[in-house]
Design a protein around this motif. Structure first.
Motif, PDB file in Angstrom:
ATOM      1  N   GLY A   1      32.121  16.294   2.170  1.00 38.49           N
ATOM      2  CA  GLY A   1      32.856  15.250   1.475  1.00 38.49           C
ATOM      3  C   GLY A   1      33.366  15.710   0.124  1.00 38.49           C
ATOM      4  N   LEU A   2      32.583  16.577  -0.509  1.00 38.27           N
ATOM      5  CA  LEU A   2      32.917  17.020  -1.863  1.00 38.27           C
ATOM      6  C   LEU A   2      34.081  18.008  -1.872  1.00 38.27           C
TER       7      LEU A   2
ATOM      8  N   SER B   1      36.605  18.494   0.411  1.00 38.20           N
ATOM      9  CA  SER B   1      37.739  18.309   1.310  1.00 38.20           C
ATOM     10  C   SER B   1      38.805  17.450   0.657  1.00 38.20           C
ATOM     11  N   PHE B   2      40.023  17.898   0.813  1.00 35.82           N
ATOM     12  CA  PHE B   2      41.164  17.142   0.318  1.00 35.82           C
ATOM     13  C   PHE B   2      42.023  16.729   1.498  1.00 35.82           C
TER      14      PHE B   2
ATOM     15  N   GLY C   1      42.167  13.814   3.372  1.00 39.09           N
ATOM     16  CA  GLY C   1      41.817  12.802   4.353  1.00 39.09           C
ATOM     17  C   GLY C   1      41.274  13.342   5.658  1.00 39.09           C
TER      18      GLY C   1
ATOM     19  N   ALA D   1      36.652  10.771   8.992  1.00 36.66           N
ATOM     20  CA  ALA D   1      35.534  11.590   8.533  1.00 36.66           C
ATOM     21  C   ALA D   1      34.203  10.852   8.671  1.00 36.66           C
ATOM     22  N   VAL D   2      34.216   9.542   8.417  1.00 33.81           N
ATOM     23  CA  VAL D   2      32.986   8.753   8.562  1.00 33.81           C
ATOM     24  C   VAL D   2      32.587   8.691  10.033  1.00 33.81           C
TER      25      VAL D   2
ATOM     26  N   VAL E   1      28.563  11.927   3.547  1.00 26.69           N
ATOM     27  CA  VAL E   1      30.013  12.169   3.499  1.00 26.69           C
ATOM     28  C   VAL E   1      30.715  11.156   2.591  1.00 26.69           C
ATOM     29  N   VAL E   2      30.112   9.972   2.435  1.00 26.89           N
ATOM     30  CA  VAL E   2      30.746   8.909   1.649  1.00 26.89           C
ATOM     31  C   VAL E   2      30.479   9.063   0.150  1.00 26.89           C
TER      32      VAL E   2
ATOM     33  N   SER F   1      33.003  10.862  -2.417  1.00 27.69           N
ATOM     34  CA  SER F   1      34.202  10.033  -2.613  1.00 27.69           C
ATOM     35  C   SER F   1      33.922   8.913  -3.585  1.00 27.69           C
ATOM     36  N   PHE F   2      32.825   8.213  -3.327  1.00 23.87           N
ATOM     37  CA  PHE F   2      32.469   7.036  -4.108  1.00 23.87           C
ATOM     38  C   PHE F   2      32.257   7.404  -5.573  1.00 23.87           C
TER      39      PHE F   2
ATOM     40  N   ILE G   1      33.098  10.199  -7.272  1.00 24.87           N
ATOM     41  CA  ILE G   1      34.257  10.789  -7.945  1.00 24.87           C
ATOM     42  C   ILE G   1      35.267   9.706  -8.315  1.00 24.87           C
ATOM     43  N   THR G   2      35.504   8.764  -7.386  1.00 29.19           N
ATOM     44  CA  THR G   2      36.476   7.707  -7.679  1.00 29.19           C
ATOM     45  C   THR G   2      36.008   6.851  -8.852  1.00 29.19           C
ATOM     46  N   LEU G   3      34.713   6.518  -8.881  1.00 27.78           N
ATOM     47  CA  LEU G   3      34.196   5.718 -10.008  1.00 27.78           C
ATOM     48  C   LEU G   3      34.426   6.434 -11.335  1.00 27.78           C
TER      49      LEU G   3
ATOM     50  N   VAL H   1      36.650   8.758 -12.049  1.00 35.15           N
ATOM     51  CA  VAL H   1      38.070   8.890 -12.382  1.00 35.15           C
ATOM     52  C   VAL H   1      38.652   7.553 -12.864  1.00 35.15           C
TER      53      VAL H   1
END
Lengths: 212, 193
Positions: B14-15, B17-18, B20, B58-59, B82-83, B86-87, B89-91, B93
Motif C-alpha cells: 500500500g505504501l 504503489s501509485f 490505483g 487492491a482491497v 493495505v488500507v 493510504s489512510f 498519508i491522506t490525513l 497531506v
C-alpha cells in the motif's frame, strides 16, 4: 460564475475553507453508511466512485463544492495507496475531522471485505454464471458513461480560461494516449500552475493569489 | 505469525504503489510470490475476482490473498495492512494543505492541477472502456480497421443509455448502475452480453 458561489473562499483553494454555511452537517453513522454504499457500487476501481461521490457530496448534500471534489480526486491520485481509500479519507476528514475519516475509510472497505470472504467461503461458482457476468459488464459499461458525464459537469465549473482548457487537453493526451504516469502529470501541472499564477500576478502588478 | 506477515507485506504494498488498483496488481503478485502466500496458479483467480467484485481492486486482492492464506483473521490483517498507508498519508497531506491555505504557491499549484484532473478523469474512461466497450486496447489501429466486430455494441449501447439517463433525465448515478446491472443480467442470460 465563481464569484456567484457563496462558498467561494477567496483566500485559498476550496478544500481549505471551513466556513461553509450552506453545508449540511452529517452524522458519523450517516457518513459511514454513505461510504458503505459507495464501496458497494465501486466496480472496476476507485474512479468508479467519482460519479456518485460528486452527485452526493457536491449536489445533494452540498457539503463540498465542485472544486473540493476535484481537489479530492487530484490529491488522492497523486498520493500512494488505494485511490478509493484516499478519496474516502480525504472527504471524511474534510466533512467530520479525523473520526469522519475513520468512518468513511472503514465504510468503503467493508463491502469489499465481506463480498470477497463470501465469494471464497460460500459462493465459489457465482462468478461463472452468465447473468452475473452480464450484470458486471452492464455496470462497467454504465460506469464509463457516468464518469464521462461527471467529467463534463466538473469541467463546466473548472474550465474557464484558455490556460485551463490547454492543461485539460494536455493531461488527457499524456495520460490517456501516451500512458504517462498520473503522478508526473499532476506534479507537472502543479509547477505550471505556480509559474502561470506568478506571471499572471506580475502582469496585473498585484498578484492574483494574494488578493484579500 | 502468518497474520503479522500478511499485515506487513500488504502495508508495504500500500505504501509503495501509485496509480490505483490495476497498477497495484503486479506489486501484489510480487508480494505473493516473495512470501509464498498462495500457489501462483491461483493468481489468475485473484485477478478475475478482484476486478469483477465491488470495491477497491487492491482491497479485494488483499482480502482474497489473506483469506486463502490464514482464513478470516488473515483477510482482516492483509486488508488493514493495505488500507492503513493510504489512510495515514491522506490525513497528513490534508492537514498539511490546511496549514498552508494562504500560500499563493499552493493556490497556484491547484490552479494547474484542477483542469488537469478533468483530463485525467477523462483518460480513466479510456482505460475503463478497454475490454468492456472494445475487445482489446483502445488506443490501437483496430479502432478504425477492426470493423464493428472490435466493439461490443451492446456495451456501447448501455454506455450511451447511461449518459442519457444521467445527463438528460437527471437520474442518480447509483440508480443508473442498478438499472444497467439488471439490463446486463438479462442480456447476459440471453447470451447477448
Amino acid at each position: 460564475m465563481r464569484a456567484a458561489d457563496p462558498r467561494y473562499n477567496r483566500n485559498g483553494p476550496y478544500f481549505m475553507s471551513r466556513n461553509d454555511e450552506s453545508a449540511k452537517q452529517v452524522s458519523l453513522p450517516a457518513l459511514f453508511l454513505v461510504f458503505l454504499k459507495l464501496g458497494l457500487f465501486t466496480i472496476g476501481g476507485g474512479m468508479a466512485m467519482v460519479p456518485q461521490m460528486q452527485q452526493l457530496f457536491a449536489e445533494e448534500y452540498k457539503m463540498l463544492s465542485q472544486e473540493e471534489v476535484i481537489d479530492c480526486i487530484a490529491v488522492s491520485q497523486s498520493l500512494p495507496g488505494v485511490l478509493a481509500i484516499n478519496m474516502a479519507t480525504f472527504i471524511g476528514r474534510r466533512v467530520r475531522g479525523v473520526r469522519g475519516a475513520v468512518c468513511a475509510a472503514v465504510g468503503v472497505v467493508i463491502p469489499s471485505f465481506v463480498i470477497i470472504c463470501l465469494a471464497v467461503l460460500v459462493l465459489d461458482q457465482i462468478g461463472e454464471m452468465k447473468a452475473v457476468q452480464g450484470a458486471f459488464t452492464g455496470v462497467k459499461a454504465a460506469v464509463c458513461g457516468l464518469i464521462l458525464v461527471t467529467a463534463f459537469r466538473l469541467g463546466k465549473q473548472i474550465l474557464k480560461s484558455p490556460f485551463e482548457w490547454v492543461m485539460m487537453a494536455a493531461a488527457l493526451l499524456a495520460a490517456g494516449v501516451f500512458g504517462v504516469n498520473v503522478v508526473w502529470v499532476i506534479l507537472g501541472a502543479a509547477v505550471l500552475g505556480i509559474i502561470y499564477t506568478v506571471i499572471a500576478g506580475e502582469r496585473r502588478g498585484g498578484g492574483k493569489g494574494a488578493s484579500k | 505469525m502468518k497474520c503479522l506477515l500478511l499485515f506487513a507485506a500488504f502495508f508495504r504494498t500500500g505504501l509503495f504503489s501509485f496509480g490505483g488498483g490495476l497498477a497495484m496488481l503486479p506489486l501484489i503478485y510480487q508480494t505473493v510470490q516473495e512470501f509464498g502466500f498462495m500457489p501462483p496458479e491461483e493468481f489468475s483467480d485473484l485477478l478475475a475476482l478482484s476486478q469483477v467484485t465491488p470495491g477497491a481492486i487492491a482491497v479485494n486482492a488483499a482480502t482474497y490473498v489473506g483469506i486463502l492464506t490464514a482464513g478470516i483473521p488473515g483477510a482482516a490483517s492483509a486488508t488493514v495492512g493495505v488500507v492503513l498507508p493510504s489512510f495515514l498519508i491522506t490525513l497528513i497531506v490534508v492537514r498539511f494543505l490546511e496549514k498552508f491555505r494562504d500560500s499563493r504557491y499552493v493556490e497556484g499549484a491547484f490552479s494547474g492541477i484542477r483542469p488537469v484532473t478533468i483530463g485525467l478523469i477523462g483518460s480513466a474512461v479510456l482505460f475503463l472502456s478497454e475490454g468492456v466497450l472494445v475487445r482489446g486496447p483502445l488506443i490501437s489501429a483496430e479502432l478504425f480497421t477492426g470493423g464493428l466486430e472490435y466493439y461490443d455494441l451492446t456495451a456501447v449501447a448501455i454506455m450511451a443509455a447511461s449518459v442519457v439517463l444521467m445527463a438528460v433525465l437527471k437520474v442518480k448515478p447509483i440508480r443508473v448502475m442498478l438499472i444497467m446491472a439488471a439490463a446486463g443480467a438479462a442480456l447476459g442470460s440471453a447470451g447477448l452480453l
